[in-house]
Design a protein around this motif. Structure first.
Motif, PDB file in Angstrom:
ATOM      1  N   UNK A 639     -13.950  18.959  10.662  1.00 33.53           N
ATOM      2  CA  UNK A 639     -13.335  18.512   9.330  1.00 33.53           C
ATOM      3  C   UNK A 639     -12.644  17.643   9.939  1.00 33.53           C
ATOM      4  N   UNK A 640     -11.312  17.823  11.212  1.00 30.72           N
ATOM      5  CA  UNK A 640     -10.416  17.128  11.510  1.00 30.72           C
ATOM      6  C   UNK A 640     -11.061  15.964  12.244  1.00 30.72           C
ATOM      7  N   UNK A 641     -12.789  15.837  13.103  1.00 30.07           N
ATOM      8  CA  UNK A 641     -12.791  14.496  13.115  1.00 30.07           C
ATOM      9  C   UNK A 641     -12.948  13.943  11.958  1.00 30.07           C
ATOM     10  N   UNK A 642     -13.336  14.214  10.799  1.00 33.19           N
ATOM     11  CA  UNK A 642     -13.709  13.238   9.189  1.00 33.19           C
ATOM     12  C   UNK A 642     -12.528  12.581   9.104  1.00 33.19           C
ATOM     13  N   UNK A 643     -11.701  13.670   8.786  1.00 27.60           N
ATOM     14  CA  UNK A 643      -9.899  13.121   8.295  1.00 27.60           C
ATOM     15  C   UNK A 643      -9.824  11.714   9.460  1.00 27.60           C
ATOM     16  N   UNK A 644      -9.744  11.758  10.903  1.00 28.81           N
ATOM     17  CA  UNK A 644      -9.537  11.880  11.549  1.00 28.81           C
ATOM     18  C   UNK A 644      -9.974   9.638  12.154  1.00 28.81           C
TER      19      UNK A 644
END
Length: 752
Positions: A639-644
């Motif tokens: 999730x963090x990777x997609x947001x970034x």
């Protein structure tokens, strides 16, 4: 009564015509038979004299009588009459001439008479011939015989036949022995060929259930009527699929032993031969009668029921099965159940077939045991290694991207590691290292080094002194593996970053600025634990937009090129990078250098942000990839990777993409096998998410799980994105293309 005009023979059979049985050598036997012919082992008075180089007939007759070759003389006019035999004939058959004449009318001599009748045409024409048949001795035994017949001619034609006899017993025995030797050699070659095929099939241990099925089919085609493997994983079960992580059930683990009649809780002691086989208390094959009742829940009961059902489906008509243990190093891994092709039970198995089955069972047990041991060691090493790697680092003031993947081709686990440390608000530590080896020991050594480096880095900060202290402690700990690493610190002061670094036998990090790349070769030193002297520290002031690339040798080393050439390739790739963020830079490196790595790969990319960072269209491949462990923490990292990524690519609807990737990665972690691969693509009109795992089964849309929470994951994905799936070399890929504005604000698809 047999026709007296049929051709004569040389039988040694009981006489059906005469009621008297002349005994050899008896003093009172008749000098004349009923036909008036003379009898006896004497010279032939009626035979014409045959001069042979001055030797008269009497001398010639005595010479023929003394030869070791069995001979007889037959009257050509009445060829059924034996008129003379020599001593060798008498020794071979037990009959003299009179005895031979008296026995020749026996009905069992019909075959011999037929053979002589067939030879008469040749003899009457003056040509020699030979016939073969079985003769009877005086003691009732028989022997195979070859009779060579030659005509004796006089002025008035053929008068007698000379019969020379050859006992074929030794020759036939020798031929039979030769045939048996050839057959034994053929069976041995067949057995060796089968064992070689079994070994070849067991070479593929990625899915042990497949070769077991193929081996059972091979045995059915060649040596037995039916065969099936059963594994002993916490109870017997069909070897349709194996779980290497589950060890075989141990000694004493009973399969539902019957209870005492008094209702006590303790199992009733009972000798079950199948259980003794599974416990390793017996090593000989066991024969089980399918009609015998065994205690319910016992191993014998289960095998008889399961094998009987399959045999009934196969319509073999078998009444019993033979069970061979499949032994591992310490425990019995399973059993091989067979039905003999000829006969029933163990008696229906030839010795060569028994050898093949025993060797097959032992070979299968050894390979399966090795596969289980390797899998357990690999899982342990991978768990240790993954547990010691940090999550996606998030540090203030720097753009950091990290990547690690074991060598997927050989499924090995090594000692590669990285670490990103927020030592203080203005100090960031970056470590990358490699321990020699690909096993649990390498992973354990890596964990020890990581902990030691972390501890001293927080205490001393400066890289050189930290590595000096690490040298001292490693020497004291006696870590058995050599290790290399690069330790660096990035310190912020007045809005600028300064790099300090020290190397311990590791490949140099790269520094890129404005398309120019240099290798940070300074402050080099020996491997960890071999320092013995002060470690140097080099420094470099960084500018906004500068990029640092840390890597292990798996990224650049190949069998078909030298390490120097690999470093040159990496330098060229970094020089040509168009991405403006660390993740994009890292993905370009992987796409160009790590498609088929031959070793573990660890990469850390650090970029110093510029005041107004943005991604210029067309300057980045707009593709990013992450390798995630199959554990719940990977969902948050995804999730963090997609947001970034959405922020870096200036894409809207990051919240929808975050929810979609959360569901896809959660499904892969819960239901997939092995590592999870996450890839993001900028398609030009939206974000495409691909999640790959090792389970080839397709995802299923459900209406939830009755009685418990969950089960709506793919329905959520359906509301937010167009999705599908495809098979891959590892298993399957589930993809989703996020639709802009798929949900009204605050609307939860699970509410539907």
């Amino acid at each position: 009564m047999v026709n007296t005009q049929e051709p004569p023979i040389l039988p040694s059979l009981p006489d059906e015509r005469s009621h008297t049985r002349p005994e050899q050598g008896s003093a009172d036997r008749s000098d004349e038979l009923s036909d008036g012919r003379p009898d006896g082992l004497v010279a032939i008075p009626d035979a014409p004299a045959v001069p042979v180089l001055g030797v008269d007939a009497e001398v010639l007759a005595n010479a023929l009588s003394a030869t070791l070759v069995p001979m007889a003389l037959l009257d050509a006019n009445e060829p059924h009459l034996v008129v003379w035999v020599n001593a060798a004939f008498e020794a071979l058959t037990g009959y003299d001439a009179a005895g031979a004449r008296a026995r020749q009318w026996d009905a069992r001599a019909q075959e011999a008479r037929d053979e002589l009748f067939g030879a008469r045409t040749e003899l009457d024409a003056g040509r020699s011939t030979a016939v073969s048949f079985t003769l009877h001795r005086h003691d009732g035994t028989t022997f195979p015989c070859r009779v060579y017949l030659s005509p004796m001619s006089a002025a008035d034609g053929v008068t007698h036949w000379v019969a020379v006899m050859q006992d074929l017993t030794d020759q036939i025995s020798h031929d039979r022995e030769q045939e048996e030797m050839v057959e034994a050699e053929r069976r041995e070659k067949r057995s060796l060929g089968l064992i070689m095929q079994v070994s070849d099939l067991m070479m593929d241990v990625n899915d042990p259930a497949t070769p077991l099925s193929e081996i059972a089919a091979l045995l059915r085609r060649t040596v037995v009527g039916w065969a099936q493997f059963y594994v002993n994983d916490h109870g017997l079960r069909t070897a349709d699929s194996l779980d290497e992580a589950r060890p075989p059930s141990g000694k004493g683990r009973r399969h539902g032993a019957p209870r005492r009649p008094d209702g006590g809780d303790e199992p009733m002691p009972r000798a079950d031969e199948m259980q003794r086989l599974l416990d390793g208390d017996a090593d000989r094959p066991v024969e089980l009668d399918l009609a015998t009742e065994h205690p319910p829940g016992s191993a014998s009961h289960w095998i008889v029921r399961e094998a009987g059902r399959r045999l009934e489906d196969a319509a073999t008509g078998a009444r019993s099965v033979v069970v061979y243990p499949v032994p591992g190093r310490r425990r019995v891994i399973g059993v091989l159940v067979v039905v003999p092709r000829y006969g029933a039970g163990l008696d229906g198995l030839e010795p060569s077939t028994r050898t093949v089955l025993e060797l097959t069972a032992r070979r299968v047990g050894l390979v399966l045991d090795n596969a289980r041991l390797y899998d357990r060691e690999h899982r342990l090493a991978e768990t240790l290694q993954r547990a010691m790697l940090p999550q996606q680092a998030e540090v203030r003031g720097l753009d950091v991207w990290t990547y690690y993947a074991p060598n997927s081709e050989n499924a090995q686990v090594g000692g590669d590691w990285y670490d990103v440390l927020q030592i203080s608000p203005d100090v960031v530590g970056v470590v990358i290292g490699d321990v020699v080896g690909h096993d649990v020991e390498a992973a354990a050594a890596m964990g020890q080094l990581r902990s030691v480096v972390r501890s001293y880095a927080y205490d001393l900060t400066r890289p050189g002194p930290v590595l000096q202290r690490v040298d001292q402690l490693v020497a004291g700990l006696g870590i058995p593996r050599a290790a290399a690493l690069v330790l660096s610190t990035l310190t912020r002061s007045d809005g600028r970053w300064r790099l300090e670094y020290s190397r311990a036998g590791h490949l140099p990090a790269l520094h890129a600025r404005g398309g120019v790349v240099q290798q940070l070769l300074g402050s080099g030193g020996p491997l960890i634990g071999f320092g013995g002297q002060d470690r140097a520290t080099d420094a470099l002031d960084l500018e906004p937009g500068d990029v640092l690339v840390y890597y292990t040798d798996g990224l650049v080393e190949r069998r078909d090129r030298s390490l120097r050439d690999g470093l040159a390739s990496l330098t060229r790739v970094v020089e040509g990078v168009t991405a403006r963020d660390s993740a994009g830079i890292g993905e370009e490196l992987l796409s160009r250098l790590a498609d088929h790595p031959e070793d573990d790969v660890a990469v850390v990319v650090v970029r110093v942000p510029e005041p107004e960072d943005h991604v210029a269209p067309g300057r980045s491949p707009r593709r990013r990839r992450w390798s995630l462990p199959a554990e719940p923490a990977s969902v948050g990292r995804a999730r963090h990777a997609v947001v970034r990524t959405c922020q870096a690519w200036e894409m809207p609807d990051a919240a929808n993409a975050e929810l979609v990737v959360s569901e896809l990665v959660a499904n892969a972690v819960m239901h997939g096998f092995g590592h999870v691969s996450l890839q993001l693509y900028d398609t030009g009109d939206g974000l495409r998410i691909e999640v790959e795992d090792g389970n080839p089964a397709p995802p299923v849309t459900t209406d939830g799980h009755p009685g418990r929470v969950g089960g709506f994951g793919m329905r959520i994905v359906e509301r937010l994105a167009d999705w599908g799936w495809r098979q891959s070399s590892r298993g399957k890929v589930v993809w989703a293309k996020v639709r802009p504005g798929a949900l009204p604000p605050g609307r939860d698809p699970a509410d539907d």
